[in-house]
Scaffold this motif. Structure first.
Motif, PDB file in Angstrom:
ATOM      1  N   TRP A  12      46.133  39.972  44.288  1.00  0.00           N
ATOM      2  CA  TRP A  12      45.928  40.995  45.329  1.00  0.00           C
ATOM      3  C   TRP A  12      45.009  42.104  44.813  1.00  0.00           C
ATOM      4  CZ3 TRP A  12      47.554  46.171  45.076  1.00  0.00           C
ATOM      5  CH2 TRP A  12      47.461  46.899  46.262  1.00  0.00           C
ATOM      6  N   TYR A  13      45.233  42.520  43.573  1.00  0.00           N
ATOM      7  CA  TYR A  13      44.429  43.597  42.982  1.00  0.00           C
ATOM      8  C   TYR A  13      42.967  43.178  42.842  1.00  0.00           C
ATOM      9  CZ  TYR A  13      43.056  47.205  39.583  1.00  0.00           C
ATOM     10  OH  TYR A  13      42.438  48.242  38.929  1.00  0.00           O
ATOM     11  N   ASP A  14      42.735  41.933  42.499  1.00  0.00           N
ATOM     12  CA  ASP A  14      41.366  41.447  42.379  1.00  0.00           C
ATOM     13  C   ASP A  14      40.589  41.608  43.680  1.00  0.00           C
ATOM     14  OD1 ASP A  14      41.754  40.754  39.738  1.00  0.00           O
ATOM     15  OD2 ASP A  14      42.174  38.632  40.148  1.00  0.00           O
ATOM     16  N   LYS A  15      41.290  41.545  44.796  1.00  0.00           N
ATOM     17  CA  LYS A  15      40.634  41.668  46.104  1.00  0.00           C
ATOM     18  C   LYS A  15      40.592  43.108  46.612  1.00  0.00           C
ATOM     19  CE  LYS A  15      41.940  37.068  47.832  1.00  0.00           C
ATOM     20  NZ  LYS A  15      42.696  36.334  48.895  1.00  0.00           N
ATOM     21  N   TYR A  16      41.629  43.869  46.342  1.00  0.00           N
ATOM     22  CA  TYR A  16      41.793  45.147  47.030  1.00  0.00           C
ATOM     23  C   TYR A  16      41.846  46.370  46.112  1.00  0.00           C
ATOM     24  CZ  TYR A  16      43.088  41.986  50.808  1.00  0.00           C
ATOM     25  OH  TYR A  16      43.089  40.984  51.738  1.00  0.00           O
ATOM     26  N   ALA A  17      41.489  46.236  44.853  1.00  0.00           N
ATOM     27  CA  ALA A  17      41.556  47.368  43.928  1.00  0.00           C
ATOM     28  C   ALA A  17      40.701  48.526  44.426  1.00  0.00           C
ATOM     29  CB  ALA A  17      41.083  46.941  42.542  1.00  0.00           C
ATOM     30  N   ARG A  18      41.247  49.729  44.287  1.00  0.00           N
ATOM     31  CA  ARG A  18      40.464  50.918  44.610  1.00  0.00           C
ATOM     32  C   ARG A  18      39.320  51.071  43.615  1.00  0.00           C
ATOM     33  NH1 ARG A  18      44.901  55.623  44.693  1.00  0.00           N
ATOM     34  NH2 ARG A  18      45.707  54.317  42.984  1.00  0.00           N
ATOM     35  N   SER A  19      38.179  51.518  44.111  1.00  0.00           N
ATOM     36  CA  SER A  19      37.050  51.823  43.238  1.00  0.00           C
ATOM     37  C   SER A  19      37.150  53.295  42.854  1.00  0.00           C
ATOM     38  CB  SER A  19      35.725  51.555  43.969  1.00  0.00           C
ATOM     39  OG  SER A  19      34.629  51.928  43.156  1.00  0.00           O
ATOM     40  N   LEU A  20      37.410  53.554  41.575  1.00  0.00           N
ATOM     41  CA  LEU A  20      37.585  54.914  41.088  1.00  0.00           C
ATOM     42  C   LEU A  20      36.663  55.143  39.899  1.00  0.00           C
ATOM     43  CD1 LEU A  20      41.496  55.051  41.232  1.00  0.00           C
ATOM     44  CD2 LEU A  20      39.883  56.030  42.880  1.00  0.00           C
ATOM     45  N   PRO A  21      36.172  56.377  39.721  1.00  0.00           N
ATOM     46  CA  PRO A  21      35.164  56.623  38.677  1.00  0.00           C
ATOM     47  C   PRO A  21      35.652  56.406  37.261  1.00  0.00           C
ATOM     48  CG  PRO A  21      35.862  58.690  39.726  1.00  0.00           C
ATOM     49  CD  PRO A  21      36.427  57.578  40.548  1.00  0.00           C
ATOM     50  N   TRP A  22      36.963  56.322  37.057  1.00  0.00           N
ATOM     51  CA  TRP A  22      37.501  56.105  35.706  1.00  0.00           C
ATOM     52  C   TRP A  22      38.001  54.677  35.511  1.00  0.00           C
ATOM     53  CZ3 TRP A  22      39.269  59.955  39.054  1.00  0.00           C
ATOM     54  CH2 TRP A  22      40.373  59.607  39.843  1.00  0.00           C
ATOM     55  N   ARG A  23      37.680  53.784  36.420  1.00  0.00           N
ATOM     56  CA  ARG A  23      38.142  52.399  36.329  1.00  0.00           C
ATOM     57  C   ARG A  23      36.984  51.451  36.085  1.00  0.00           C
ATOM     58  NH1 ARG A  23      42.509  50.931  41.098  1.00  0.00           N
ATOM     59  NH2 ARG A  23      44.257  52.127  40.262  1.00  0.00           N
ATOM     60  N   SER A  24      37.291  50.336  35.427  1.00  0.00           N
ATOM     61  CA  SER A  24      36.360  49.212  35.383  1.00  0.00           C
ATOM     62  C   SER A  24      36.821  48.197  36.422  1.00  0.00           C
ATOM     63  CB  SER A  24      36.340  48.586  33.989  1.00  0.00           C
ATOM     64  OG  SER A  24      37.618  48.091  33.640  1.00  0.00           O
ATOM     65  N   PRO A  25      35.942  47.341  36.913  1.00  0.00           N
ATOM     66  CA  PRO A  25      36.339  46.371  37.934  1.00  0.00           C
ATOM     67  C   PRO A  25      37.457  45.460  37.433  1.00  0.00           C
ATOM     68  CG  PRO A  25      33.947  46.501  37.764  1.00  0.00           C
ATOM     69  CD  PRO A  25      34.508  47.285  36.612  1.00  0.00           C
ATOM     70  N   PRO A  26      38.328  44.996  38.342  1.00  0.00           N
ATOM     71  CA  PRO A  26      39.448  44.142  37.923  1.00  0.00           C
ATOM     72  C   PRO A  26      38.975  42.853  37.281  1.00  0.00           C
ATOM     73  CG  PRO A  26      39.244  44.189  40.321  1.00  0.00           C
ATOM     74  CD  PRO A  26      38.328  45.233  39.797  1.00  0.00           C
ATOM     75  N   GLY A  27      39.721  42.432  36.276  1.00  0.00           N
ATOM     76  CA  GLY A  27      39.420  41.167  35.623  1.00  0.00           C
ATOM     77  C   GLY A  27      38.406  41.245  34.509  1.00  0.00           C
ATOM     78  N   GLU A  28      37.718  42.395  34.375  1.00  0.00           N
ATOM     79  CA  GLU A  28      36.721  42.533  33.319  1.00  0.00           C
ATOM     80  C   GLU A  28      37.385  42.924  32.005  1.00  0.00           C
ATOM     81  OE1 GLU A  28      33.372  44.946  34.149  1.00  0.00           O
ATOM     82  OE2 GLU A  28      32.689  43.701  35.846  1.00  0.00           O
ATOM     83  N   PRO A  29      36.813  42.510  30.869  1.00  0.00           N
ATOM     84  CA  PRO A  29      37.382  42.932  29.583  1.00  0.00           C
ATOM     85  C   PRO A  29      37.223  44.432  29.381  1.00  0.00           C
ATOM     86  CG  PRO A  29      35.294  41.784  29.277  1.00  0.00           C
ATOM     87  CD  PRO A  29      35.659  41.615  30.721  1.00  0.00           C
ATOM     88  N   VAL A  30      37.989  44.979  28.470  1.00  0.00           N
ATOM     89  CA  VAL A  30      37.894  46.404  28.161  1.00  0.00           C
ATOM     90  C   VAL A  30      36.461  46.720  27.743  1.00  0.00           C
ATOM     91  CG1 VAL A  30      38.640  48.201  26.570  1.00  0.00           C
ATOM     92  CG2 VAL A  30      40.313  46.592  27.498  1.00  0.00           C
ATOM     93  N   PRO A  31      35.826  47.722  28.357  1.00  0.00           N
ATOM     94  CA  PRO A  31      34.428  48.039  28.023  1.00  0.00           C
ATOM     95  C   PRO A  31      34.250  48.368  26.538  1.00  0.00           C
ATOM     96  CG  PRO A  31      35.090  49.163  30.043  1.00  0.00           C
ATOM     97  CD  PRO A  31      36.338  48.570  29.452  1.00  0.00           C
ATOM     98  N   ASP A  32      33.171  47.866  25.968  1.00  0.00           N
ATOM     99  CA  ASP A  32      32.835  48.159  24.579  1.00  0.00           C
ATOM    100  C   ASP A  32      31.997  49.439  24.562  1.00  0.00           C
ATOM    101  OD1 ASP A  32      32.426  48.073  21.885  1.00  0.00           O
ATOM    102  OD2 ASP A  32      30.852  46.521  21.968  1.00  0.00           O
TER     103      ASP A  32
END
Length: 345
Positions: A12-32
């Motif tokens: 559900w989160y993969d489809k409907y996650a809120r886009s927030l300036p402190w978030r990375s897109p769902p399913g992506e690895p932790v940003p390097d």
């Protein structure tokens, strides 16, 4: 059951996650990116007892002025407090500076929940959230939204705060080993947008088939909260002292209500007692009216008085240009008092 719940919710989160300036897109690895833990930490501190809508402009301002934890650590505390003005719960801002300086001194954020707990201002929830979201560590993240979702999902009828031990145990059962950061944010999104305090949107909930509270017929009554204690009504007085188009401002003590913030002088009111109504200087005081404000522990009716004087008041303070009063970083209460004084003068 735990695996089914986590996989369903992550889908559900993969489809409907809120886009927030402190978030990375769902399913992506932790940003390097060295700035990534800083952004997660900053957002989590700001979001404590504050809405996403209120936090967004502050987060964008802070990351523009201080793009890294080292930049924030090097900033004068007065500048940080002024930038925080209006966001409330000012002890968070004081701890923000302390934490930034400690992290910069260590060469970066620690990765584990236990180590994060040692930093100033980081409690159990914040440390777990940073460990999971910023570093991909498995951590059980329980905020008010998660508390509500879990209590309904498992129909936990024991009243708070005693129910928190059970809620955490159930949250532990459903937290996955992988993507625990996404899972925590999915639970937050579910609680804030669907499993809301009032009128939960159960028909849209991806977990409706698993929800014991829904099957019991009264999900809205959960979690069971103790009766609220009435807040005391306090009174106080703030003083607008003007000379040559400058107003006298003081810095409040570092601890206590609005600690460390620039403010108008007042008569010593607090959440525990009314003010003395004794002005800081002798003058021909005029009444400007009253502003009302609600704190966590009290309601306040703050009378505002104004006067012009020729001398400088005793004690520490500074003369601030009246035309730049909006740049002084006054907390909301004193900003309202200043507007009242200016309109009456």
């Amino acid at each position: 059951m735990g695996d089914d719940i986590s996989s369903t919710l992550l889908g559900w989160y993969d489809k409907y996650a809120r886009s927030l300036p402190w978030r990375s897109p769902p399913g992506e690895p932790v940003p390097d990116d060295p700035a990534w833990p800083y952004r997660v930490w900053l957002s989590e501190v700001m979001l404590q007892q504050t809405t996403v809508a209120a936090v967004k402009p502050y987060f964008e301002k802070f990351t523009r002025i201080w793009p890294s934890v080292e930049d924030l650590a090097a900033a004068p505390e007065d500048d940080v407090m002024a930038a925080w003005a209006g966001l409330g719960y000012y002890s968070r801002a004081r701890n923000l500076v302390k934490c930034a300086r400690e992290v910069a001194g260590q060469g970066g954020f620690p990765r584990t929940e236990a180590e994060l707990r040692e930093l100033p201002g980081l409690g159990a929830y914040t440390a777990a959230a940073i460990a999971a979201i910023a570093f991909g560590e498995r951590a059980v993240v329980v905020d008010a939204n998660v508390e509500r979702v879990v209590s309904r999902l498992f129909n936990i009828a024991e009243p708070l705060p005693a129910a928190r031990k059970i809620i955490r145990e159930r949250a532990e059962e459903i937290t996955p080993d992988d993507r625990s950061g996404d899972f925590a944010q999915a639970m937050m999104d579910l609680g804030s947008g669907i499993c809301t305090s009032k009128a939960p949107r159960c028909l849209l909930c991806p977990l409706q088939g698993e929800c014991a509270g829904l099957k019991a017929g009264e999900p809205e009554r959960l979690p069971v909260k103790p009766p609220k204690k009435p807040k005391p009504e306090r009174t106080g007085t703030a003083y607008w002292i003007e000379r040559d188009r400058h107003v006298w401002l003081v810095t409040r003590q570092g601890t206590g209500m609005l600690g460390g913030m620039r403010a108008l002088p007042d008569d010593g009111w607090s959440a525990r007692q009314d003010g003395s109504e004794q002005p800081p200087v002798s003058a021909e005081w005029q009444d400007a009216g009253t502003v009302r404000h609600t704190f966590t522990h009290a309601h306040l009716a703050l009378k505002v008085k104004y006067a012009r004087i020729a001398a400088t008041p005793g004690g520490a303070g500074e003369w601030w240009p009246v035309g730049d009063i909006d740049k002084a970083g006054l907390p909301t209460l004193f900003a309202k008092a200043a507007r009242l004084a200016l309109s009456a003068d």
